[in-house]
Design a protein around this motif. Structure first.
Motif, short mmCIF file in Angstrom:
data_model
loop_
_atom_site.label_atom_id
_atom_site.label_comp_id
_atom_site.label_asym_id
_atom_site.label_seq_id
_atom_site.Cartn_x
_atom_site.Cartn_y
_atom_site.Cartn_z
N GLY A 1 -6.33 45.25 4.59
CA GLY A 1 -5.60 46.50 4.35
C GLY A 1 -5.23 46.64 2.88
O GLY A 1 -5.55 45.79 2.04
N GLU A 2 -4.56 47.74 2.57
CA GLU A 2 -4.10 48.00 1.21
C GLU A 2 -2.62 47.65 1.11
O GLU A 2 -1.87 47.76 2.09
N GLY B 1 -7.43 48.71 7.21
CA GLY B 1 -8.79 48.20 7.05
C GLY B 1 -9.64 48.43 8.29
O GLY B 1 -9.15 48.45 9.42
N LYS C 1 -9.53 48.98 14.07
CA LYS C 1 -9.04 49.34 12.74
C LYS C 1 -7.56 48.98 12.61
O LYS C 1 -6.78 49.07 13.55
N ALA D 1 -4.80 44.97 8.42
CA ALA D 1 -6.20 44.57 8.27
C ALA D 1 -6.97 44.88 9.55
O ALA D 1 -6.40 44.99 10.63
N TRP E 1 -11.96 44.15 7.52
CA TRP E 1 -11.61 44.48 6.14
C TRP E 1 -10.11 44.41 5.94
O TRP E 1 -9.33 44.80 6.81
#
Length: 346
Positions: free
Chosen positions: A148-149, A122, A41, A15, A146
């Motif tokens: 993460g995936e 993210g 990031k 994230a 944001w």
């Protein structure tokens, strides 16, 4: 070391780091204003194909992979450090599949050093300095970063070899591999002596090629009979198939038909691959009976089978010559195709 050719793992990118809420505090500067920096990031999930690995056994013990998140921002408009990428090393020949019913191929690693950024980390959250406007001169809000995936994926290994050995159990495949390569495969007088794929390097007339031996097929393997057909994936990438038929078996012609039927049922182009047919264990059959058998099999297969005995070494040289011709021809065609595609007059 145990052999493992498929594994399910969980992967998650990092994230983004949170943005900072900070204000200038300097002497003689009134109303300094916000100076909170953005967050860093998050780290990406990266797959890399490396040499020296030929199994997925490491993923039996480590099944969750999470990349680090980004660092938070700081005052003086300092952006947080980004999280480092998490590199997952896999053997050459590994496929990354989606965790769905179709097992959709998401990535295919066929070259050493191939890298794929699979999941993106993210983005970092905004610091309060980015929220400053003419009507909002002292913003105190910030972004938290944001997420993460994340996802579950399957890893499936398909060994890279030039030639693949197929045949019924006890057709002499392991004996042939031991005789012609540096491999030490288990040999026994009972079916399914080979329980996992084996690789060996054949050196013949100053040339080399890689030979793969898989567990034997039986009728109904496509429906799961015996060990099934899961190991046929290891010969999908081969240039030629070496089909060994036991000359001392009860019905060699029917044995040939059974294996061909399982190859067609499996699909994936195996039924269309160039095939070198050989009658193995020839030392156990009388010469006259062998000649009749070879003639009968050639009518069914449409090609003249090679008569070999891995135990005594008889007939191996012509057979290896035929495999080298097929392997060498395929390599030359690929190199010529690549050369034509990359040619440029500049």
């Amino acid at each position: 070391m145990h052999f493992l050719d498929q594994a399910k793992i969980f992967i998650s990118s990092g994230a983004g780091g949170p943005g900072a809420v900070s204000f200038r505090r300097e002497k003689y500067i009134e109303y300094g204003g916000p100076n909170g920096g953005n967050g860093g990031k998050g780290g990406d999930i990266v797959f890399e194909a490396v040499a020296g690995l030929n199994t997925l056994i490491d993923f039996r013990y480590t099944q969750h992979f999470r990349a680090p998140r980004g660092k938070g921002g700081a005052g003086q408009n300092m952006t947080g450090a980004g999280g480092p990428d998490l590199v997952i090393k896999v053997p050459v020949g590994t496929q990354v599949l989606a965790d769905d019913e179709e097992r959709t191929v998401l990535a295919d690693f066929t070259v050493e050093g191939q890298r794929v950024h699979f999941l993106k980390g993210g983005d970092g959250g905004r610091g309060n300095a980015t929220y400053k406007t003419s009507t909002n001169r002292t913003p105190r809000q910030h972004g938290t970063g944001w997420p993460g995936e994340e996802m579950y994926v399957w890893l499936r290994l398909k060994l890279l070899a030039d030639a693949g050995l197929v045949g019924l159990p006890n057709a002499g495949k392991s004996t042939f591999l031991n005789r012609t390569t540096n491999a030490v495969a288990k040999v026994g007088e009972y079916p399914f002596t080979t329980l996992r794929p084996q690789l060996g390097v054949v050196t013949h007339k100053g040339r080399e090629f890689v030979l793969a031996d898989i567990p034997g097929l039986i009728e109904g393997a496509a429906e799961g009979a015996g060990i099934g057909d899961r190991f046929l994936g290891h010969v999908e990438r081969t240039r030629v198939l070496l089909h060994l038929v036991d000359a001392a078996g009860e019905d060699p012609v029917e044995a040939y038909r059974i294996v061909r039927g399982e190859l067609e049922a499996y699909g994936a182009g195996l039924e269309d691959k160039p095939e070198v047919l050989a009658l193995s264990r020839a030392d156990l059959v009388e010469p006259k009976a062998m000649a009749k058998l070879a003639k009968k099999l050639s009518k069914v297969a449409g090609v003249e089978p090679y008569v070999v005995s891995a135990a005594t070494g008889d007939g191996l040289d012509p057979l290896l010559d035929a495999i080298l011709d097929r392997v060498g021809g395929e390599k030359a065609a690929e190199e010529e195709h690549v050369h034509e595609r990359e040619w440029s007059p500049l």
